[in-house]
Design a protein around this motif. Structure first.
Motif, PDB file in Angstrom:
ATOM      1  N   LYS A 108      48.833  37.032  44.474  1.00 23.40           N
ATOM      2  CA  LYS A 108      47.442  36.254  45.263  1.00 23.40           C
ATOM      3  C   LYS A 108      46.219  37.313  44.783  1.00 23.40           C
ATOM      4  CE  LYS A 108      49.804  33.645  48.968  1.00 23.40           C
ATOM      5  NZ  LYS A 108      50.925  33.951  48.718  1.00 23.40           N
ATOM      6  N   ILE A 109      46.373  37.634  43.419  1.00 26.21           N
ATOM      7  CA  ILE A 109      45.060  38.535  43.102  1.00 26.21           C
ATOM      8  C   ILE A 109      44.339  37.565  41.923  1.00 26.21           C
ATOM      9  CG2 ILE A 109      46.017  40.642  43.743  1.00 26.21           C
ATOM     10  CD1 ILE A 109      46.502  41.198  40.580  1.00 26.21           C
ATOM     11  N   ALA A 110      43.080  38.012  41.635  1.00 26.34           N
ATOM     12  CA  ALA A 110      42.606  37.093  40.565  1.00 26.34           C
ATOM     13  C   ALA A 110      42.917  37.719  39.142  1.00 26.34           C
ATOM     14  CB  ALA A 110      40.982  37.433  40.704  1.00 26.34           C
ATOM     15  N   VAL A 111      43.153  36.517  38.367  1.00 27.03           N
ATOM     16  CA  VAL A 111      43.538  36.858  36.809  1.00 27.03           C
ATOM     17  C   VAL A 111      42.371  37.559  36.286  1.00 27.03           C
ATOM     18  CG1 VAL A 111      43.894  35.782  34.740  1.00 27.03           C
ATOM     19  CG2 VAL A 111      44.959  34.931  36.976  1.00 27.03           C
ATOM     20  N   ASP A 112      42.484  38.551  35.447  1.00 30.29           N
ATOM     21  CA  ASP A 112      41.294  39.159  34.694  1.00 30.29           C
ATOM     22  C   ASP A 112      41.322  38.579  33.456  1.00 30.29           C
ATOM     23  OD1 ASP A 112      40.251  40.966  32.956  1.00 30.29           O
ATOM     24  OD2 ASP A 112      40.944  42.822  33.743  1.00 30.29           O
ATOM     25  N   LEU A 113      40.131  37.765  33.521  1.00 28.19           N
ATOM     26  CA  LEU A 113      39.946  36.844  32.405  1.00 28.19           C
ATOM     27  C   LEU A 113      39.706  37.527  31.212  1.00 28.19           C
ATOM     28  CD1 LEU A 113      37.430  33.987  34.204  1.00 28.19           C
ATOM     29  CD2 LEU A 113      40.082  34.103  33.516  1.00 28.19           C
ATOM     30  N   CYS A 120      50.042  37.356  38.772  1.00 31.08           N
ATOM     31  CA  CYS A 120      48.612  37.299  39.426  1.00 31.08           C
ATOM     32  C   CYS A 120      48.807  36.138  40.579  1.00 31.08           C
ATOM     33  CB  CYS A 120      47.774  36.795  38.494  1.00 31.08           C
ATOM     34  SG  CYS A 120      47.010  38.338  37.508  1.00 31.08           S
ATOM     35  N   LYS A 121      49.305  35.252  40.588  1.00 34.90           N
ATOM     36  CA  LYS A 121      49.438  33.965  41.429  1.00 34.90           C
ATOM     37  C   LYS A 121      50.533  34.390  42.574  1.00 34.90           C
ATOM     38  CE  LYS A 121      46.698  31.439  39.372  1.00 34.90           C
ATOM     39  NZ  LYS A 121      45.197  31.118  40.005  1.00 34.90           N
ATOM     40  N   GLY A 148      37.002  30.620  33.340  1.00 38.31           N
ATOM     41  CA  GLY A 148      37.489  30.145  34.892  1.00 38.31           C
ATOM     42  C   GLY A 148      38.944  29.767  34.932  1.00 38.31           C
ATOM     43  N   LYS A 149      39.128  28.613  35.611  1.00 33.84           N
ATOM     44  CA  LYS A 149      40.386  28.054  35.711  1.00 33.84           C
ATOM     45  C   LYS A 149      40.864  27.372  34.506  1.00 33.84           C
ATOM     46  CE  LYS A 149      43.072  25.799  39.181  1.00 33.84           C
ATOM     47  NZ  LYS A 149      43.032  24.776  40.071  1.00 33.84           N
ATOM     48  N   ILE A 197      42.492  29.738  32.313  1.00 33.48           N
ATOM     49  CA  ILE A 197      43.772  30.129  32.833  1.00 33.48           C
ATOM     50  C   ILE A 197      44.897  29.068  32.513  1.00 33.48           C
ATOM     51  CG2 ILE A 197      45.328  31.060  34.860  1.00 33.48           C
ATOM     52  CD1 ILE A 197      42.292  31.938  35.820  1.00 33.48           C
TER      53      ILE A 197
END
Lengths: 394, 280
Positions: free
Chosen positions: A227-232, A223-224, A309-310, A313
């Protein structure tokens, strides 16, 4: 020229022939890779068979990861053999009482199953690419279609049936493969440290947590990179899976150790001397303390507090890395640890791992990381991202 | 004293002539053997390919067995050296087809001290990894009790090594000997791990596992294993268990024998007399 024999220093009384370590770090890498295969497949099955929708973003990645690692599973064994050119002797003329003889069959069956399931899962993508591309890669995809370009709803329904069936068969296949690796050690009566009925299940549960952790790390990393958002939701699903299975793994390993101590059979004094001495750091501190109990408590806290959130992750990624490390230490402590306790029950040996060489640390690291290289190539050829237009079966 | 008859004299003369001839041949033979280092200790060529498998040998007619009388062993280690030469076992202190263990109880010390010829102190005393001797390390201590125990492959009836071999390269013969087909072994070393007795080692140069064969190339010719042949005190006994008057049958019949680690279910075929509770 380096000497052929690397003898091990020892204390107490050990049999003369034991002073040469016969199973090196590569034999610890072998069950580690097999475990990652089984664990990654578990994630794929949780989605495909048990309908864990939140794991959808990693479902295809799980299949590719499983395949990449499975292809490399035999390499540490081949490098270790005295006669690798005779490796197929065990498959052509298997000795049926040998646990090891069945490896070739189990592994081949499982690789075939993975390739077949992967083919069905990626068929719509392969057909699309085969029709779209005109370059050399187009030819490659056309070859992979095996002449079938039918992606109608009827054909897709048929494919989904196959995927489900293969995923169902894959569960006992993947877990059987790894449980059997545990049996290879647990069935030996020559060493108290190995000879345990619990060994196959211990291997199995540690395999599951290692594979799921690998996927968590790979998912966050990709994902990093993309450059896409991590699906929480997906990450939480992986975290719950690790958390649930790590409990079982910890209980089983605790029971195993308690059994050895409580039964107190011949040689237990030497085992106690070993675990409180040379094994104190690798076993209690690294494998249990840092590698298993810390992520378990951390994950428990995050689940309890509903961390998101972060923080989630970062937390899950670090926990997953710790679990990956813990499981490697578990393999090390079984394979190397088992040999460091003499069969006499009256002495201890110490293994020295060379850095270079066929069975050195560098080779062990290279073989552990090599499947990631293959995985990179496979993700380029067969994008596993559910967000991208892969048109893969969902 | 009666006068000896002519035939008797002739026979004696013929006998002396033969004796003289034999002595000459023996001297010449000994000189020739002495010129080859290490060969003089042998009674048969180490690996006579043409003579093995032995012609007319019927393995269904024998059931070999081995006895160890630990009360007789003096720890001279001739058996270890003879085995190494006879079977081309690598000349180092880490790989053996047979070895001898020394058990020493010192006065006022509850712990038994165990060592073997590979112990660094013993290697220092022998001066090399090709010849072996036990260092006189307890000369200043008060020894309460001490004894030696020769060890070798137990040629088990239910061998764990054979069970785990993935290719069947190691197998049990009809006459009760566990052998390894070096041309088929893949070198996985599972057998080395599975043996509870530490009897196997891995020959790195050949890439295969190796262990005692009871000198199969010798016993199938009616000879004794090299270690038995050289033992000066008769601590090692070998023979056919089918023959009720053979040394091993008499050894088993006349003694209360025991085997090592019976709890493994391996059912060893090396029978011991005179070992203590610590020996396993």
């Amino acid at each position: 020229m380096e000497p052929v024999i690397h003898f091990a220093p020892y204390t107490g009384w050990v049999y003369p022939n034991e002073t040469v370590f016969e199973w090196s770090v590569l034999i610890a890498v072998y069950p580690y890779l097999t475990g990652l295969v089984a664990g990654a497949f578990t994630v794929s099955s949780l989605y495909q068979v048990f309908g864990f929708e939140r794991l959808k973003p990693v479902a295809h990645m799980a299949l590719l990861t499983s395949l990449s690692f499975m292809i490399f599973v035999p390499t540490p064994l081949l490098l270790h053999l005295g006669h690798p050119e005779r490796a197929f002797n065990s498959t052509i003329t298997p000795h049926l009482t040998s646990a090891m003889a069945m490896f070739g069959f189990f592994a081949s069956f499982y690789v075939a199953l993975l390739i077949l399931e992967g083919w069905f899962a990626y068929r719509p993508f392969i057909v699309a690419q085969a029709q779209k591309r005109t370059d050399l890669l187009g030819r490659f995809y056309r070859l992979l279609t095996l002449g079938s370009y039918d992606v109608s709803e009827h054909a897709m329904r048929y494919d989904r049936k196959w995927i489900f069936a293969l995923a169902v068969i894959g569960i006992p296949a993947a877990h059987g493969l790894h449980g059997y690796v545990g049996f290879m050690y647990g069935s030996l009566k020559s060493r108290e440290w190995w000879s345990s009925d619990l060994m196959p299940v211990i291997f199995l549960f540690s395999a599951i947590i290692s594979g799921v952790s690998l996927l968590a790390v790979l998912y966050v990393a990709t994902c990093k990179m993309r450059k896409i958002a991590v699906d929480l939701g997906c990450l939480k699903g992986l975290a719950y899976t690790i958390w649930a299975f790590i409990m079982v793994a910890l209980v089983l390993e605790g029971l195993e150790f308690a059994n050895i101590v409580y039964k107190g059979r011949e040689g237990v004094d030497m085992i106690m001397q070993y675990v409180t001495g040379p094994l104190l750091v690798p076993y209690f501190v690294l494998q249990f303390g840092i590698g298993a109990i810390t992520p378990f408590l951390w994950l428990s806290y995050m689940i309890w507090r509903g961390t998101s959130g972060k923080a989630l992750i970062v937390g899950v990624t670090i926990c997953a890395c710790l679990v990956l490390f813990s499981v490697f230490m578990m393999r090390w402590n079984v394979v190397i640890g088992g040999q460091e306790i003499s069969k006499t029950g009256k002495g201890l040996l110490s293994y020295h791992m060379p850095f270079w060489g066929k069975e050195g640390a560098f080779m062990a690291i290279a073989l552990t990381l090599a499947p990631l290289g293959l995985l990179y190539v496979l993700t380029r050829l067969f994008p596993p991202w559910s967000d991208a237009a892969t048109h893969a079966h969902s | 004293m009666t006068k000896e008859s002519k035939p008797t004299l002739a026979a004696r003369r013929a006998f002396l002539t033969k004796l003289g001839g034999a002595a000459t041949c023996a001297a010449a033979g000994a000189a020739a053997l002495a010129a080859i280092p290490g060969a003089s200790a042998k009674t048969e060529p180490a690996a006579d390919g043409a003579a093995f498998p032995t012609k007319d040998y019927d393995w269904t007619k024998h059931q070999w067995g081995f006895g160890v009388d630990a009360t007789k062993c003096i720890g001279c280690l001739r058996c270890v050296e003879a085995c190494k030469r006879e079977n081309d076992v690598p000349a180092n202190a880490h790989q053996f087809r047979t070895w001898v263990e020394r058990y020493v109880h010192l006065e006022g010390d509850d712990e038994v001290h165990i060592d073997s010829q590979q112990d660094p102190v013993n290697i220092e005393a022998s001066g090399s990894e090709k010849t072996f001797r036990f260092a006189n390390r307890y000369k200043d201590a008060k020894v309460y009790k001490a004894f030696f125990v020769p060890k070798l492959c137990n040629h088990c009836t239910h061998p764990a090594c054979v069970q785990v071999c993935p290719t069947g390269a190691t197998y049990r013969t009809e006459d009760g000997v566990v052998l390894i087909d070096h041309g088929y072994c893949i070198g996985c070393r599972y057998c080395v791990q599975a043996c509870p007795y530490g009897a196997r080692y891995f020959n790195e140069e050949q890439g295969v596992s190796d262990k005692c064969t009871w000198c199969y190339h010798r016993i199938t010719k009616g000879l004794q294993p090299a270690c038995v042949e050289v033992c000066p005190v008769g601590a090692r006994i070998f023979g056919d268990q089918r023959d009720k008057e053979s040394p091993i049958s008499l050894f088993i019949r006349n003694n209360r024998v025991q085997v090592l680690r019976p709890e493994t279910g391996n059912a060893p075929n090396v029978f011991y007399v005179g070992i203590d509770k610590e020996v396993n």
